[in-house]
Design a protein around this motif. Structure first.
Motif, PDB file in Angstrom:
ATOM      1  N   MET A  84       0.838  -1.190   0.000  1.00 27.84           N
ATOM      2  CA  MET A  84       0.000   0.000   0.000  1.00 27.84           C
ATOM      3  C   MET A  84       0.877   1.245   0.000  1.00 27.84           C
ATOM      4  SD  MET A  84      -3.176   0.962   2.567  1.00 27.84           S
ATOM      5  CE  MET A  84      -2.216   1.533   3.955  1.00 27.84           C
ATOM      6  N   PRO A  85       0.580   2.249  -0.841  1.00 26.84           N
ATOM      7  CA  PRO A  85       1.407   3.451  -0.865  1.00 26.84           C
ATOM      8  C   PRO A  85       1.236   4.255   0.418  1.00 26.84           C
ATOM      9  CG  PRO A  85      -0.567   3.768  -2.187  1.00 26.84           C
ATOM     10  CD  PRO A  85      -0.548   2.311  -1.794  1.00 26.84           C
ATOM     11  N   ASP A  86       2.166   5.138   0.659  1.00 32.45           N
ATOM     12  CA  ASP A  86       2.057   6.058   1.790  1.00 32.45           C
ATOM     13  C   ASP A  86       1.017   7.118   1.420  1.00 32.45           C
ATOM     14  OD1 ASP A  86       2.268   7.807   3.850  1.00 32.45           O
ATOM     15  OD2 ASP A  86       4.397   8.239   3.585  1.00 32.45           O
ATOM     16  N   LEU A  87      -0.180   6.994   1.959  1.00 36.63           N
ATOM     17  CA  LEU A  87      -1.269   7.889   1.557  1.00 36.63           C
ATOM     18  C   LEU A  87      -1.022   9.324   1.974  1.00 36.63           C
ATOM     19  CD1 LEU A  87      -4.402   5.647   2.244  1.00 36.63           C
ATOM     20  CD2 LEU A  87      -3.052   5.873   0.165  1.00 36.63           C
ATOM     21  N   THR A  88      -0.176   9.529   2.981  1.00 38.31           N
ATOM     22  CA  THR A  88       0.091  10.901   3.419  1.00 38.31           C
ATOM     23  C   THR A  88       0.870  11.692   2.370  1.00 38.31           C
ATOM     24  OG1 THR A  88       2.121  10.233   4.575  1.00 38.31           O
ATOM     25  CG2 THR A  88       0.074  10.215   5.838  1.00 38.31           C
ATOM     26  N   THR A  89       1.408  10.998   1.365  1.00 36.56           N
ATOM     27  CA  THR A  89       2.077  11.716   0.279  1.00 36.56           C
ATOM     28  C   THR A  89       1.083  12.196  -0.772  1.00 36.56           C
ATOM     29  OG1 THR A  89       2.460   9.708  -1.035  1.00 36.56           O
ATOM     30  CG2 THR A  89       4.139  10.299   0.589  1.00 36.56           C
ATOM     31  N   LEU A  90      -0.174  11.764  -0.682  1.00 37.02           N
ATOM     32  CA  LEU A  90      -1.166  12.091  -1.698  1.00 37.02           C
ATOM     33  C   LEU A  90      -2.110  13.212  -1.274  1.00 37.02           C
ATOM     34  CD1 LEU A  90      -2.137   8.461  -2.778  1.00 37.02           C
ATOM     35  CD2 LEU A  90      -0.321   9.922  -3.678  1.00 37.02           C
ATOM     36  N   VAL A  91      -2.192  13.494   0.002  1.00 36.51           N
ATOM     37  CA  VAL A  91      -2.986  14.621   0.492  1.00 36.51           C
ATOM     38  C   VAL A  91      -2.226  15.244   1.658  1.00 36.51           C
ATOM     39  CG1 VAL A  91      -4.372  13.085   1.950  1.00 36.51           C
ATOM     40  CG2 VAL A  91      -5.225  15.353   1.403  1.00 36.51           C
ATOM     41  N   GLY A  97      -7.248   4.285   3.959  1.00 39.86           N
ATOM     42  CA  GLY A  97      -6.295   3.267   4.387  1.00 39.86           C
ATOM     43  C   GLY A  97      -6.962   1.917   4.593  1.00 39.86           C
ATOM     44  N   VAL A  98      -8.107   1.899   5.273  1.00 35.01           N
ATOM     45  CA  VAL A  98      -8.785   0.608   5.481  1.00 35.01           C
ATOM     46  C   VAL A  98      -9.415   0.123   4.181  1.00 35.01           C
ATOM     47  CG1 VAL A  98      -9.173   1.019   7.937  1.00 35.01           C
ATOM     48  CG2 VAL A  98     -10.971   1.613   6.303  1.00 35.01           C
ATOM     49  N   ALA A  99      -9.842   1.058   3.311  1.00 31.49           N
ATOM     50  CA  ALA A  99     -10.399   0.650   2.013  1.00 31.49           C
ATOM     51  C   ALA A  99      -9.334  -0.003   1.139  1.00 31.49           C
ATOM     52  CB  ALA A  99     -11.018   1.851   1.299  1.00 31.49           C
ATOM     53  N   PHE A 100      -8.110   0.512   1.185  1.00 33.86           N
ATOM     54  CA  PHE A 100      -7.022  -0.101   0.420  1.00 33.86           C
ATOM     55  C   PHE A 100      -6.761  -1.529   0.912  1.00 33.86           C
ATOM     56  CE2 PHE A 100      -4.339   3.110  -2.059  1.00 33.86           C
ATOM     57  CZ  PHE A 100      -5.405   3.962  -2.279  1.00 33.86           C
ATOM     58  N   LYS A 101      -6.725  -1.708   2.235  1.00 32.43           N
ATOM     59  CA  LYS A 101      -6.523  -3.059   2.788  1.00 32.43           C
ATOM     60  C   LYS A 101      -7.671  -3.976   2.390  1.00 32.43           C
ATOM     61  CE  LYS A 101      -4.038  -1.574   6.976  1.00 32.43           C
ATOM     62  NZ  LYS A 101      -4.114  -1.554   8.461  1.00 32.43           N
ATOM     63  N   LEU A 102      -8.890  -3.464   2.479  1.00 26.80           N
ATOM     64  CA  LEU A 102     -10.069  -4.237   2.099  1.00 26.80           C
ATOM     65  C   LEU A 102      -9.973  -4.691   0.646  1.00 26.80           C
ATOM     66  CD1 LEU A 102     -13.741  -3.217   2.891  1.00 26.80           C
ATOM     67  CD2 LEU A 102     -13.091  -3.853   0.592  1.00 26.80           C
ATOM     68  N   ALA A 144      -8.618   6.804  -5.933  1.00 21.07           N
ATOM     69  CA  ALA A 144      -8.350   6.765  -7.371  1.00 21.07           C
ATOM     70  C   ALA A 144      -6.924   6.324  -7.676  1.00 21.07           C
ATOM     71  CB  ALA A 144      -8.608   8.141  -7.985  1.00 21.07           C
ATOM     72  N   GLN A 145      -6.036   6.459  -6.708  1.00 18.67           N
ATOM     73  CA  GLN A 145      -4.632   6.139  -6.936  1.00 18.67           C
ATOM     74  C   GLN A 145      -4.256   4.757  -6.386  1.00 18.67           C
ATOM     75  OE1 GLN A 145      -1.957   9.700  -6.842  1.00 18.67           O
ATOM     76  NE2 GLN A 145      -3.727  10.739  -5.934  1.00 18.67           N
ATOM     77  N   TYR A 146      -5.286   3.956  -6.129  1.00 14.69           N
ATOM     78  CA  TYR A 146      -5.071   2.576  -5.697  1.00 14.69           C
ATOM     79  C   TYR A 146      -4.653   1.703  -6.874  1.00 14.69           C
ATOM     80  CZ  TYR A 146      -6.276  -2.236  -4.383  1.00 14.69           C
ATOM     81  OH  TYR A 146      -6.257  -3.583  -4.165  1.00 14.69           O
ATOM     82  N   LYS A 147      -3.715   0.803  -6.635  1.00 18.98           N
ATOM     83  CA  LYS A 147      -3.321  -0.202  -7.619  1.00 18.98           C
ATOM     84  C   LYS A 147      -3.071  -1.514  -6.886  1.00 18.98           C
ATOM     85  CE  LYS A 147      -1.163   2.827 -11.075  1.00 18.98           C
ATOM     86  NZ  LYS A 147      -1.602   4.084 -10.427  1.00 18.98           N
TER      87      LYS A 147
END
Length: 464
Positions: free
Chosen positions: A1-8, A147-152, A111-114
């Motif tokens: 999972m990417p570091d989401l704090t870099t996206l917002v 974060g939990v949506a990415f894990k899900l 949107a930036q999930y892969k």
């Protein structure tokens, strides 16, 4: 999972390109008021008064440009308003002109999930698209939700060879370790002693993939007790009533309910909600071997109700029934269960609109209001008691699946109602949790559904 704090990130006045938002209804007026070069650029890029339409507007220099995007209502941004931009804009920092992005932060992140677990790693550095916000509280909430949506999504997208009952147990163990919760797991032959329906579904899976009931408890025992339950069928062949190949193709996602239970439980613990949380995941693989449960076999549930197995492909309600009984033993005041339960719900409501059944009108109203507020759509379906007649058995207290093609989602929910705590408010979510095609912020594959709405209900009730 990417570091989401870099996206917002917080907006501290740092350099960023501007995103101008315009109402679809005000499109013509906006276009008429633009200088010629902006009108020319907008028309050349086919900017139109429809959602997600966008264009690059030139500035005075070659690097001095901004973005315009059309939204349905600029005063009420949805989670998906900026999602297309997060997928298509060049890397760099952006801020919305004249307002905070609010709920749209969530879609910018998702949107930036892969999902790249099984792909060759790309060594090329990927630049981030960063959204700036002046609302730190909203930013933190969006980061946690995403974060939990990415894990899900990761858990559901993962192949069943890497996401079996033991892997769900490991995910729960990680949660317990991270948040100081107590983990209890009953598995293998121990399941047979106390959870007859759970054992009947999972006993054919073989060594290493034995059925198990995973329980996590967290919080002050003096606080209100809530239960969150998720169907954990890690792969569903249909059992001896075997599915056709096309029907089996996506059955790695049949543990989507468990993924949702893990996600919602993590939100509760992250926010230290003042509740006594009881999360339950009945985890199985519905497989076939000489030990497999047969059509016509009779199971004795944990509640003592005898159930004739009229269809081995109606297995999710069986494992949930035993889990609901276990939850009821601790007298919760609120119970949510999540399950990819019936194709009938999808026939009725499609993939995007999730079915919810509730035994309490007040709870149902809260859920529907939250679904509207969070753009997390669901529709209340009836617990129509006369249909319970279809669950009668000639040899046992009931069957697990009614005959015939009608009302399948309702009869499944009525089956669960027999095991749900009688004194608790209870809601059952028959969810699809899969995008058959990509939408802004929602790539093809696994999806979190009903998560933001149920979290809002819990937060509004218990956060104070």
């Amino acid at each position: 999972m990417p570091d989401l704090t870099t996206l917002v990130q917080p907006d501290r006045g740092q350099p960023a390109r501007t995103i101008h938002l315009i109402d679809a209804k005000g499109f013509d007026a906006w276009l008429a008021a633009q200088p010629p070069r902006h009108r020319t650029a907008a028309l050349a890029q086919k900017l139109a008064p429809t959602g997600y339409s966008s264009a690059i507007l030139p500035g005075d220099g070659p690097e001095d440009w901004s973005v315009v995007s059309v939204v349905a209502n600029v005063e009420r941004l949805t989670p998906w308003c900026l999602a297309k931009l997060a997928e298509t804009l060049p890397e760099g920092a952006y801020r919305v002109d004249g307002r905070d992005p609010g709920k749209a932060i969530y879609g910018w992140l998702t949107a930036q999930y892969k999902f790249d677990r099984y792909r060759k790693k790309d060594d090329k550095a990927q630049g981030a698209r960063v959204l700036l916000t002046g609302d730190p509280a909203r930013m933190e909430e969006a980061l946690r939700l995403a974060g939990v949506a990415f894990k899900l999504r990761d858990r559901i997208n993962t192949g069943a060879n890497d996401m079996g009952p033991a892997d769900l147990e490991a995910a729960a163990a990680d949660l317990a370790k991270d948040y100081g919760a107590a983990l209890t797991v009953v598995k293998g032959k121990e399941v047979e002693k106390g959870y007859g329906m759970l054992w009947a579904v999972g006993k054919a899976a073989g060594e290493g993939r034995e059925p198990r009931l995973i329980e996590l408890e967290w919080g002050n025992p003096e606080h209100p007790r809530i239960a969150i339950i998720g169907k954990g069928v890690c792969f569903d062949t249909g059992g001896l009533d075997i599915k056709p190949a096309a029907g089996m193709r996506l059955m790695k996602k049949d543990m989507g309910g468990a993924a949702h239970a893990l996600a919602l439980a993590e939100l509760v613990m992250q926010h230290r909600l003042p509740v006594r949380l009881h999360m339950l995941v009945p985890a199985v693989e519905n497989s076939i071997n000489g030990e497999a449960t047969r059509p016509g076999d009779v199971m004795i549930s944990r509640k003592g109700i005898s159930v004739e197995n009229s269809n081995t492909d109606a297995e999710g309600r069986l494992i949930l029934g035993d889990a609901l009984t276990r939850a009821a033993e601790n007298d919760p005041e609120l119970v949510f269960d999540f399950a990819t339960l019936t194709g009938a719900a999808r026939v009725a409501l499609g993939a995007d609109l999730q079915a919810v059944f509730a035994n309490d009108d007040t709870l149902a109203a809260e859920l529907l209001a939250a679904a509207e507020s969070e753009a997390d759509p669901m529709w209340r379906m009836p617990l129509y008691e006369p249909y319970k007649e279809a669950l009668k058995s000639d040899v046992a207290d009931m069957v697990n699946a009614a005959e015939g093609p009608f009302g399948g989602a309702i009869t499944a929910a009525l089956f669960l109602k027999e095991f749900a705590p009688e004194k608790a408010q209870w809601a059952h979510f028959d969810i699809f949790c899969w995008n058959g095609s990509a939408k802004p912020g929602r790539p093809k594959g696994a999806e979190a559904v009903s998560l933001r709405a149920t979290w809002k209900v819990l937060k509004d009730r218990y956060a104070g």
